[in-house]
Design a protein around this motif. Structure first.
Motif, PDB file in Angstrom:
ATOM      1  N   LYS A 170      -0.876   6.305  -1.884  1.00 14.58           N
ATOM      2  CA  LYS A 170      -1.949   6.832  -1.049  1.00 14.58           C
ATOM      3  C   LYS A 170      -2.822   7.775  -1.881  1.00 14.58           C
ATOM      4  CE  LYS A 170       0.166   4.857   2.402  1.00 14.58           C
ATOM      5  NZ  LYS A 170      -0.323   3.572   2.932  1.00 14.58           N
ATOM      6  N   GLU A 171      -4.110   7.807  -1.590  1.00 10.49           N
ATOM      7  CA  GLU A 171      -5.026   8.753  -2.236  1.00 10.49           C
ATOM      8  C   GLU A 171      -5.611   9.649  -1.157  1.00 10.49           C
ATOM      9  OE1 GLU A 171      -8.623   8.893  -5.565  1.00 10.49           O
ATOM     10  OE2 GLU A 171      -7.810   6.974  -4.869  1.00 10.49           O
ATOM     11  N   LEU A 172      -5.431  10.968  -1.334  1.00  8.22           N
ATOM     12  CA  LEU A 172      -5.815  11.918  -0.301  1.00  8.22           C
ATOM     13  C   LEU A 172      -6.716  13.005  -0.873  1.00  8.22           C
ATOM     14  CD1 LEU A 172      -2.259  12.298   1.261  1.00  8.22           C
ATOM     15  CD2 LEU A 172      -4.174  11.049   2.264  1.00  8.22           C
ATOM     16  N   GLN A 175       0.831  -1.217   0.000  1.00  4.10           N
ATOM     17  CA  GLN A 175       0.000   0.000   0.000  1.00  4.10           C
ATOM     18  C   GLN A 175       0.864   1.265   0.000  1.00  4.10           C
ATOM     19  OE1 GLN A 175      -2.518  -0.811   3.467  1.00  4.10           O
ATOM     20  NE2 GLN A 175      -4.072  -1.664   2.111  1.00  4.10           N
ATOM     21  N   HIS A 181       2.759   9.024   8.587  1.00  2.78           N
ATOM     22  CA  HIS A 181       1.813   8.661   7.547  1.00  2.78           C
ATOM     23  C   HIS A 181       1.575   9.852   6.615  1.00  2.78           C
ATOM     24  CE1 HIS A 181       1.165   5.211  10.073  1.00  2.78           C
ATOM     25  NE2 HIS A 181       0.637   5.939  11.041  1.00  2.78           N
ATOM     26  N   GLY A 195       3.538   7.255  -0.761  1.00  2.00           N
ATOM     27  CA  GLY A 195       3.669   7.503   0.666  1.00  2.00           C
ATOM     28  C   GLY A 195       5.109   7.409   1.142  1.00  2.00           C
ATOM     29  N   LYS A 252      -3.336  11.216  -5.972  1.00  2.00           N
ATOM     30  CA  LYS A 252      -2.594  10.026  -5.587  1.00  2.00           C
ATOM     31  C   LYS A 252      -1.126  10.398  -5.458  1.00  2.00           C
ATOM     32  CE  LYS A 252      -5.635   6.695  -7.911  1.00  2.00           C
ATOM     33  NZ  LYS A 252      -5.732   5.659  -8.955  1.00  2.00           N
TER      34      LYS A 252
END
Length: 305
Positions: free
Chosen positions: A243-245, A240, A268, A257, A254
């Motif tokens: 990351k999509e925020l 993983q 994080h 991370g 996207k």
């Protein structure tokens, strides 16, 4: 404070280290420049590719009989930033124990030269100049990218045992005891011939087929991926890393991370990259204690945005 101006520029504006450290002796001030604050090149502008060229990286990069090449990303910039990060963390620890701040100077050229590692050491101690090898290794064979039926695959053989395992998997066991290739020194000496033989074999299957055959091999191997391949890789998905925020303008973004994982600390990916000036009011209010009137005045005067 981190700054990236030519040496002396902020001193002229009365916000250099000497001035600011008088106001706050605990200040940790990191200057990142092209060539450092002293020496003949101190006032010379510096960009990543220039430092990479002057520091030896560009000359060491490229195909065996080809022209020099720069890496696909700004490696010198990135490594200088990492040096700055480590230095700032060490300075914070020093301040915690002594109460004293300090000035840190990081520069692209020194970082790049220090990053030449074994190539620099071999020249300094043996006088041997760098030779370009493409994806190949000067002292290990086979250790490079090979063309497959539909792409390229990197194979790294670091020992005779790994070479034997490799030959068995590709069904060329006769190469194991061939006098020309028995030891790594023999394979280096007969590099062109062993690479010719192996290249003919590797071209017979796709990258995916070889990757599956080499799945439990003792030697490192992996396909030369495009970005699409990178982010569709089963391992990258499993850990993983992407990351999509939520983003205030485009909805969501996207991003990759943090690559380093801490058992404690919580590093994080929490927010998307900020828009220009997104947190200006928050910083002026919460960190500097400015009231709304003073902040509005700064906006009206276009001091901030």
């Amino acid at each position: 404070m981190v700054e990236n101006f030519l040496p002396g520029k902020l001193d002229k504006m009365q916000v250099g280290y000497e001035r600011l450290s008088q106001i706050n002796p605990r200040l940790i001030y990191c200057a990142i420049t092209g060539f450092g604050p002293t020496g003949p090149y101190a006032n010379k502008p510096g960009y990543d590719v220039v430092a990479a060229a002057m520091g030896g990286l560009v000359n060491a990069t490229g195909e065996r009989h080809g022209r020099p090449a720069k890496p696909g990303v700004a490696i010198t910039d990135l490594t200088t930033g990492l040096h700055a990060f480590g230095a700032i963390m060490a300075a914070l620890y020093h301040r915690q124990n002594t109460g004293q701040g300090q000035k840190i100077d990081c520069n692209l050229l020194s970082t790049q030269i220090s990053s030449m590692i074994n190539l620099a050491s071999v020249y300094l101690n043996c006088g041997i100049e760098v030779q370009r090898w493409g994806t190949a290794h000067a002292n290990l064979v086979p250790y490079q990218a090979f063309e497959t039926k539909d792409g390229e695959l990197v194979i790294g053989i670091g020992s005779n045992a790994q070479f034997a395992n490799f030959c068995k998997i590709i069904k060329r066991e006769e190469l194991i005891n061939d006098e020309r290739f028995k030891d790594n020194s023999d394979r280096v000496k007969n590099r062109d011939e062993i690479i010719r033989i192996l290249s003919e074999v590797i071209r017979t299957k796709t990258s995916k087929e070889w990757t599956e055959l080499f799945k439990n091999a003792s030697f490192p191997n992996g396909p030369v991926n495009k970005m699409k391949d990178v982010f569709e890789d089963e391992h990258v998905k499993a850990i993983q890393l992407v990351k999509e925020l939520p983003h205030p303008v485009v909805g969501s973004v996207k991003l990759v991370g943090p690559p380093t994982v801490y058992s404690a600390g919580g590093n994080h990916a929490r927010t998307a990259p900020p828009t220009l000036g997104e947190h200006t009011r928050e910083i002026l209010s919460e960190f500097l204690g400015y009231d709304d009137g003073k902040i509005d005045g700064l906006y009206d005067a276009k001091v901030v945005r």
